[in-house]
Design an enzyme around this catalytic site. Structure first.
Site, PDB file in Angstrom:
ATOM      1  N   ASP A   1      18.708  12.961 108.158  1.00 58.85           N
ATOM      2  CA  ASP A   1      18.158  14.134 108.827  1.00 58.85           C
ATOM      3  C   ASP A   1      17.358  14.880 107.767  1.00 58.85           C
ATOM      4  OD1 ASP A   1      19.585  13.485 111.087  1.00 58.85           O
ATOM      5  OD2 ASP A   1      20.741  15.345 111.163  1.00 58.85           O
TER       6      ASP A   1
ATOM      7  N   HIS B   1      21.616   6.872 105.049  1.00 60.88           N
ATOM      8  CA  HIS B   1      21.861   5.593 105.708  1.00 60.88           C
ATOM      9  C   HIS B   1      20.710   4.630 105.401  1.00 60.88           C
ATOM     10  CE1 HIS B   1      25.082   7.297 108.488  1.00 60.88           C
ATOM     11  NE2 HIS B   1      24.564   8.376 107.913  1.00 60.88           N
TER      12      HIS B   1
ATOM     13  N   SER C   1      18.458  17.700  99.160  1.00 62.40           N
ATOM     14  CA  SER C   1      17.591  17.083  98.163  1.00 62.40           C
ATOM     15  C   SER C   1      16.485  16.303  98.849  1.00 62.40           C
ATOM     16  CB  SER C   1      18.404  16.196  97.222  1.00 62.40           C
ATOM     17  OG  SER C   1      17.628  15.889  96.084  1.00 62.40           O
TER      18      SER C   1
END
EC number: 4.1.1.65
Length: 262
Positions: free
Chosen positions: A86, A142, A226
């Site tokens: 996200d 992921h 980050s």
């Protein structure tokens, strides 16, 4: 002058001691006091969290929270590359034959980013994509595609901001910051998933240790917001045309198409 002052202030505050204190605080039960304020200030979507806000005992637990089952779907098309996180889509573009690319008026070296010439050479003429994670985002990373993990390595020692000011005034934070790199081979083509550490809280925890990985599989997490950089070989992908700088992305959303599968 602004750039010089900015870098000076960062150097004065970005020491090991400061990082140590902040990390210890975030992992302490004392930090739970500010969790409600943190969630409000950063507008964290509590409906998606695996647990209720009061169940997180420390800020660290909140930073590294999981999502409820079914809150993200992974694009299943065999030709798709999906967002590994996200975040906010920052930019994409070509990697020059000189093994460099430009973002926000700053030139980055793939040789610096990956640590040596040999690794960087395979991405000359390829494509880069950059996605920024703010403190409000889900911080788990992921895999953007299925394949075999060919290499894992860590580079850099300190980290500098990767927000708008950091990108403008900092010293190549994407290729100089502490970073954890995973290279994946898929159908004979390579991509690099570069996980870039944030200022003060450098930690990037790897969760995936197997030799193979499936698209959408959890690989690591940041302990704070980050950035991830995706590097692809020449003629490997075509970026989704509708993607715009500043656009919100969700884990599993299609961001590119594999050209070999079109």
């Amino acid at each position: 002058m602004r750039r010089t002052l900015y870098r000076l202030m960062i150097e004065l505050t970005n020491g090991r001691f400061t990082s140590y204190i902040l990390r210890k605080f975030a992992q302490s039960r004392l930090s739970s006091i500010i969790i409600p304020s943190y969630a409000k200030v950063f507008q964290i979507n509590q409906d998606e969290m695996e647990k209720g806000l009061k169940e997180y005992r420390t800020l660290h637990e909140l930073f590294t929270r999981k999502l409820k089952e079914g809150k993200r779907s992974i694009d299943t098309d065999a030709s798709s590359i999906v967002s590994p996180v996200d975040g906010v889509f920052a930019d994409h573009g070509p990697i020059e034959d000189t093994k460099t690319f430009d973002i926000k008026g700053k030139r980055y070296s793939i040789v610096d980013m990956l640590g040596n010439e040999e690794r960087a050479t395979r991405y000359a003429g390829g494509t880069y994509m950059v996605i920024y994670l703010s403190p409000s985002h889900y911080h788990r990373i992921h895999s953007p595609l299925s394949g075999s993990v060919t290499e894992r390595f860590v580079l850099g020692r300190k980290s500098y901001p990767v927000n708008a000011a950091g990108m403008e005034y900092g010293k190549e934070p994407l290729s100089k910051n502490y970073r954890s790199v995973t290279e994946i081979s898929s159908d004979g083509e390579h991509m690099a998933l570069v996980k870039v550490g944030a200022m003060f809280v450098n930690s990037i925890e790897l969760l995936h240790e197997r030799d193979t990985v499936q698209k959408g599989e959890e690989m690591a997490y940041f302990t704070f917001g980050s950035t991830v950089v995706l590097l692809f070989e020449k003629d490997m992908i075509e970026v989704v045309q509708e993607l715009k700088s500043g656009q919100e992305l969700r884990l599993g959303e299609k961001i590119a198409t594999r050209l070999a599968h079109k």
